[in-house]
Design a protein around this motif. Structure first.
Motif, PDB file in Angstrom:
ATOM      1  N   ALA A  10       0.890  -1.141  -0.048  1.00  0.00           N
ATOM      2  CA  ALA A  10      -0.051  -0.140  -0.122  1.00  0.00           C
ATOM      3  C   ALA A  10       0.897   1.393  -0.128  1.00  0.00           C
ATOM      4  CB  ALA A  10      -1.002  -0.097   1.200  1.00  0.00           C
ATOM      5  N   HIS A  11       2.053   1.269   0.719  1.00  0.00           N
ATOM      6  CA  HIS A  11       2.870   2.382   0.838  1.00  0.00           C
ATOM      7  C   HIS A  11       3.947   2.363  -0.243  1.00  0.00           C
ATOM      8  CE1 HIS A  11       1.017   3.910   4.529  1.00  0.00           C
ATOM      9  NE2 HIS A  11       0.910   2.869   4.849  1.00  0.00           N
ATOM     10  N   GLY A  12       3.944   1.370  -1.133  1.00  0.00           N
ATOM     11  CA  GLY A  12       4.852   1.179  -2.142  1.00  0.00           C
ATOM     12  C   GLY A  12       4.503   1.224  -3.671  1.00  0.00           C
ATOM     13  N   PRO A  13       4.312   0.081  -4.222  1.00  0.00           N
ATOM     14  CA  PRO A  13       3.899   0.124  -5.568  1.00  0.00           C
ATOM     15  C   PRO A  13       2.312   0.423  -5.966  1.00  0.00           C
ATOM     16  CG  PRO A  13       4.395  -2.134  -4.986  1.00  0.00           C
ATOM     17  CD  PRO A  13       4.881  -1.314  -3.587  1.00  0.00           C
ATOM     18  N   SER A  14       1.505  -0.003  -4.918  1.00  0.00           N
ATOM     19  CA  SER A  14       0.254   0.190  -5.358  1.00  0.00           C
ATOM     20  C   SER A  14      -1.077   0.059  -4.204  1.00  0.00           C
ATOM     21  CB  SER A  14      -0.346  -0.845  -6.356  1.00  0.00           C
ATOM     22  OG  SER A  14      -1.793  -0.889  -6.590  1.00  0.00           O
ATOM     23  N   ARG A  15      -1.654   1.057  -3.638  1.00  0.00           N
ATOM     24  CA  ARG A  15      -2.317   1.161  -2.418  1.00  0.00           C
ATOM     25  C   ARG A  15      -3.527   0.628  -2.852  1.00  0.00           C
ATOM     26  NH1 ARG A  15      -2.255   3.980   1.935  1.00  0.00           N
ATOM     27  NH2 ARG A  15      -4.053   4.200   3.369  1.00  0.00           N
ATOM     28  N   ARG A  30      10.509  -4.762  -2.825  1.00  0.00           N
ATOM     29  CA  ARG A  30      11.628  -4.445  -2.657  1.00  0.00           C
ATOM     30  C   ARG A  30      12.467  -4.106  -3.965  1.00  0.00           C
ATOM     31  NH1 ARG A  30      10.078  -2.942   1.882  1.00  0.00           N
ATOM     32  NH2 ARG A  30      10.439  -4.487   3.670  1.00  0.00           N
ATOM     33  N   ALA A  31      12.211  -5.202  -4.808  1.00  0.00           N
ATOM     34  CA  ALA A  31      12.900  -4.746  -6.157  1.00  0.00           C
ATOM     35  C   ALA A  31      12.423  -3.522  -7.034  1.00  0.00           C
ATOM     36  CB  ALA A  31      12.546  -6.368  -7.232  1.00  0.00           C
ATOM     37  N   LYS A  32      10.701  -3.396  -6.930  1.00  0.00           N
ATOM     38  CA  LYS A  32      10.451  -2.241  -7.620  1.00  0.00           C
ATOM     39  C   LYS A  32      10.813  -0.896  -6.866  1.00  0.00           C
ATOM     40  CE  LYS A  32       7.345  -4.564 -10.211  1.00  0.00           C
ATOM     41  NZ  LYS A  32       7.447  -4.330 -11.822  1.00  0.00           N
ATOM     42  N   GLU A  33      11.012  -1.137  -5.704  1.00  0.00           N
ATOM     43  CA  GLU A  33      11.433   0.387  -5.006  1.00  0.00           C
ATOM     44  C   GLU A  33      13.022   0.645  -5.284  1.00  0.00           C
ATOM     45  OE1 GLU A  33       9.190  -0.312  -0.704  1.00  0.00           O
ATOM     46  OE2 GLU A  33      11.190  -0.914  -0.776  1.00  0.00           O
ATOM     47  N   ASN A  34      13.815  -0.513  -5.522  1.00  0.00           N
ATOM     48  CA  ASN A  34      15.240  -0.241  -6.130  1.00  0.00           C
ATOM     49  C   ASN A  34      15.056  -0.056  -7.398  1.00  0.00           C
ATOM     50  OD1 ASN A  34      16.068  -0.900  -3.425  1.00  0.00           O
ATOM     51  ND2 ASN A  34      16.555  -3.182  -4.162  1.00  0.00           N
ATOM     52  N   ASP A  35      14.085  -0.328  -8.264  1.00  0.00           N
ATOM     53  CA  ASP A  35      14.146   0.203  -9.544  1.00  0.00           C
ATOM     54  C   ASP A  35      13.835   1.746  -9.866  1.00  0.00           C
ATOM     55  OD1 ASP A  35      14.880  -2.395 -10.555  1.00  0.00           O
ATOM     56  OD2 ASP A  35      12.937  -2.897 -10.916  1.00  0.00           O
ATOM     57  N   ALA A  36      13.108   2.356  -8.828  1.00  0.00           N
ATOM     58  CA  ALA A  36      12.440   3.443  -8.835  1.00  0.00           C
ATOM     59  C   ALA A  36      13.366   4.474  -8.518  1.00  0.00           C
ATOM     60  CB  ALA A  36      11.434   3.705  -7.695  1.00  0.00           C
TER      61      ALA A  36
END
Length: 111
Positions: free
Chosen positions: A46-51, A105-111
């Motif tokens: 919710a606080h990352g890729p998609s709430r 986590r991987a998506k966060e690192n890609d951002a």
């Protein structure tokens, strides 16, 4: 209207989940074991890729575990399938939570 404390919110959640487990004839012990991890997963999604995707992610984690469990049971040889079906299903849910957490986590690192 008085604002509810976190403790009151959790008590309401647990009462609701008791009712849902009863209605769906589900083993509450799996939910009890997985609640902290599942809530954490929902929070990071919710606080990352998609709430709005957070509840559906939780659904997919459970659905995936159920499908994998069903395939494992169907492929088991001998009588009765898994020695402890509750433990086996909880393990699959845990593995799915870990996999989705790694994806976030991987998506966060890609951002």
């Amino acid at each position: 209207m008085e604002k509810l404390s976190e403790e009151e919110k959790m008590a309401i959640m647990h009462t609701w989940l008791d009712d849902v487990c009863t209605t769906l004839d589900l083993d509450r012990t799996i939910l009890d074991r997985m609640t902290p991890e599942m809530l954490d997963l929902i929070r990071i999604v919710a606080h990352g890729p998609s709430r709005p995707g957070a509840p559906m992610t939780a659904f997919l984690v459970g659905l995936g575990a159920g499908q994998r469990f069903g395939r494992a049971e169907a492929g088991a040889t001998g009588e009765g399938g898994a020695a402890d079906p509750t433990e086996a299903l909880a393990t699959l849910v845990h593995e799915n939570i870990d996999a989705v957490t790694a994806l976030v986590r991987a998506k966060e690192n890609d951002a």
